[in-house]
Design a protein around this motif. Structure first.
Motif, PDB file in Angstrom:
ATOM      1  N   SER A   8      -1.100 -31.277 -57.696  1.00 40.88           N
ATOM      2  CA  SER A   8      -1.603 -31.434 -59.061  1.00 40.88           C
ATOM      3  C   SER A   8      -2.057 -32.856 -59.380  1.00 40.88           C
ATOM      4  CB  SER A   8      -0.526 -31.004 -60.067  1.00 40.88           C
ATOM      5  OG  SER A   8       0.633 -31.816 -59.936  1.00 40.88           O
ATOM      6  N   ARG A  68      -7.698 -34.013 -57.615  1.00 40.43           N
ATOM      7  CA  ARG A  68      -8.692 -33.126 -58.210  1.00 40.43           C
ATOM      8  C   ARG A  68      -8.854 -31.920 -57.290  1.00 40.43           C
ATOM      9  NH1 ARG A  68     -13.614 -37.004 -58.236  1.00 40.43           N
ATOM     10  NH2 ARG A  68     -12.567 -37.525 -56.286  1.00 40.43           N
ATOM     11  N   ASP A  77      -8.820 -27.851 -61.313  1.00 37.90           N
ATOM     12  CA  ASP A  77      -9.636 -28.558 -62.300  1.00 37.90           C
ATOM     13  C   ASP A  77     -10.929 -27.795 -62.584  1.00 37.90           C
ATOM     14  OD1 ASP A  77      -8.263 -31.440 -62.536  1.00 37.90           O
ATOM     15  OD2 ASP A  77      -8.153 -30.765 -60.455  1.00 37.90           O
ATOM     16  N   ARG A 123     -11.161 -21.267 -70.360  1.00 39.01           N
ATOM     17  CA  ARG A 123     -11.570 -22.662 -70.547  1.00 39.01           C
ATOM     18  C   ARG A 123     -12.926 -22.878 -69.889  1.00 39.01           C
ATOM     19  NH1 ARG A 123      -9.606 -25.448 -65.572  1.00 39.01           N
ATOM     20  NH2 ARG A 123      -8.092 -24.071 -64.545  1.00 39.01           N
ATOM     21  N   THR A 151     -13.989 -24.784 -67.710  1.00 37.93           N
ATOM     22  CA  THR A 151     -14.032 -25.094 -66.282  1.00 37.93           C
ATOM     23  C   THR A 151     -13.567 -23.948 -65.382  1.00 37.93           C
ATOM     24  OG1 THR A 151     -11.900 -26.204 -66.572  1.00 37.93           O
ATOM     25  CG2 THR A 151     -13.864 -27.589 -66.582  1.00 37.93           C
ATOM     26  N   LYS A 179      -9.677 -37.601 -62.454  1.00 42.57           N
ATOM     27  CA  LYS A 179      -9.048 -36.314 -62.754  1.00 42.57           C
ATOM     28  C   LYS A 179      -9.052 -36.065 -64.261  1.00 42.57           C
ATOM     29  CE  LYS A 179      -5.008 -33.419 -61.834  1.00 42.57           C
ATOM     30  NZ  LYS A 179      -5.775 -32.336 -61.181  1.00 42.57           N
ATOM     31  N   GLY A 180      -9.494 -34.886 -64.629  1.00 47.15           N
ATOM     32  CA  GLY A 180      -9.567 -34.520 -66.033  1.00 47.15           C
ATOM     33  C   GLY A 180     -10.901 -34.800 -66.684  1.00 47.15           C
ATOM     34  N   ASN A 181     -11.769 -35.500 -65.983  1.00 45.03           N
ATOM     35  CA  ASN A 181     -13.089 -35.840 -66.531  1.00 45.03           C
ATOM     36  C   ASN A 181     -14.160 -35.047 -65.784  1.00 45.03           C
ATOM     37  OD1 ASN A 181     -15.405 -36.944 -67.590  1.00 45.03           O
ATOM     38  ND2 ASN A 181     -14.869 -39.075 -67.153  1.00 45.03           N
TER      39      ASN A 181
END
Length: 383
Positions: free
Chosen positions: A171, A174, A210, A225, A227, A256-258
């Motif tokens: 986790s 990515r 992700d 979501r 993604t 990560k997260g972007n």
């Protein structure tokens, strides 16, 4: 890292007896141009590469050309097999193709293959999951030591959930999953194969990733979501898709997260559209002169009387007329009568058996048939 997400090429497909191969070559050439213009690092192909498990020689040649062009562009390719594909045939030559940057999912054998890309932000892990069925997962995992005494999956949801749990996803990195499954709630089109709802997989099983590059559904859409996404087919394969705008999805991953998603529209060689009106209306020059008469069309005539040799006459103007229908008072009445008569001719057991098969994609067993017949008989006796 920038990746292109495509799926459901269905190379070799025929729609209403029309070969789509030239249209597919045209749209794949367009996808190659987009990959170059967008300067993507790789292309993700989420299953149903071919339309048949044993594709024609021409279809194989088209896909071979497409992969070669991507490899020549130095684009890495990540592909999985779909329900229309033969996983064994798609995996043929996978070891050899790795040297050209083409990575293909093997037949599922208990572990999911993972590849790693690197950029300024670190490692990007890409997992390739071919289309799987519960029976396949049970067969593969029944003999695995760490699965001893553990329940085997009966549903598609449980099968995919178990397979994902066995991936041991980190986790902190990515992670991308490329898969070909039906996520609960996705909107289908007429050109898709349904198994009566039993193939549903909840989007929650993909929470560790992700981005999830999905295939199987022909309409572009995101699930739960943004993604977890179906990019849709690059071409329209049924008239239920006539109003859609086809596209490819561009996925840009930074830290990560972007993640940024965008779509690039595709323009087909021949569009697919519906036409409606009387014979005199649709054959009037003022009606079709500002349109592309070579589009694939479905014409619905509203004349009360059939037009003699209507299909051949209309193809003089619309050479790619795929389907001719009538919508008038006589046809509407006939449909109601035919459906009513057909229903009346069937027994309660036959009607229930058809419903069961539609919902479960399999016929009732002899034991089930006997049980239902007894229930029906008991119900009739109480009336």
């Amino acid at each position: 890292m920038k990746l292109l997400h495509i799926s459901d090429l269905h190379i070799g497909k025929r729609v209403n007896a029309f070969s789509m191969l030239e249209d597919q070559k045209y749209i794949l050439q367009q996808i190659l141009a987009i990959a170059n213009e967008q300067q993507v690092d790789g292309v993700m192909i989420a299953g149903d590469i071919y339309d048949k498990s044993v594709p024609s020689a021409e279809a194989v040649q088209v896909f071979d050309w497409f992969l070669t062009e991507l490899a020549d562009q130095k684009k890495q390719v990540y592909a999985v097999s779909g329900n229309h594909d033969s996983a064994e045939r798609i995996a043929f030559g996978a070891q050899l193709m790795r040297d050209r940057g083409v990575f293909v999912s093997p037949v599922y054998h208990g572990d999911t293959i993972k590849f790693t890309m690197k950029d300024f932000y670190g490692e990007l892990c890409i997992y390739l999951l071919p289309f799987i069925k519960p029976a396949v997962v049970r067969h593969v995992l029944e003999g695995v030591p760490d699965m001893k005494d553990k329940p085997m999956p009966e549903s598609y949801h449980d099968a995919v959930k178990l397979v994902v749990e066995r991936m041991d996803v980190d986790s902190q990195k990515r992670n991308i999953l490329i898969a070909h499954q039906f996520v609960t709630g996705a909107g289908r089109c007429d050109s898709e194969v349904s198994v009566g709802g039993v193939d549903n997989v909840d989007a929650d099983v993909f929470d560790a990733f992700d981005y999830v590059a999905l295939g199987h559904i022909h309409s572009p859409q995101s699930m739960k979501r943004e993604t977890v996404r179906y990019c849709g087919t690059p071409l329209k394969y049924s008239f239920s898709e006539a109003e859609q705008e086809k596209s490819v999805t561009v996925v840009e991953l930074k830290e990560k997260g972007n993640i940024t998603l965008s779509t690039v529209p595709l323009v087909p060689l021949h569009d697919m559209r519906k036409i409606r009106g009387t014979y005199l209306e649709v054959t009037a020059k003022s009606f079709y002169q500002n349109t592309d008469a070579e589009d694939y069309v479905q014409i619905t005539l509203t004349d009360e009387e059939d037009i003699p040799d209507g299909l051949q006459k209309l193809r003089i103007i619309y050479p790619n007329l795929m389907r001719l229908e009538y919508d008038n008072s006589r046809m509407r009445q006939n449909r109601v009568i035919e459906q009513s008569e057909e229903m009346e001719q069937k027994s309660e057991l036959e009607l229930f058996a058809e419903f069961y098969e539609l919902q479960n994609n399999q016929k009732m067993s002899a034991e089930q048939t006997t049980f239902v017949a007894r229930l029906i008989e008991e119900c009739i006796q109480t009336i």
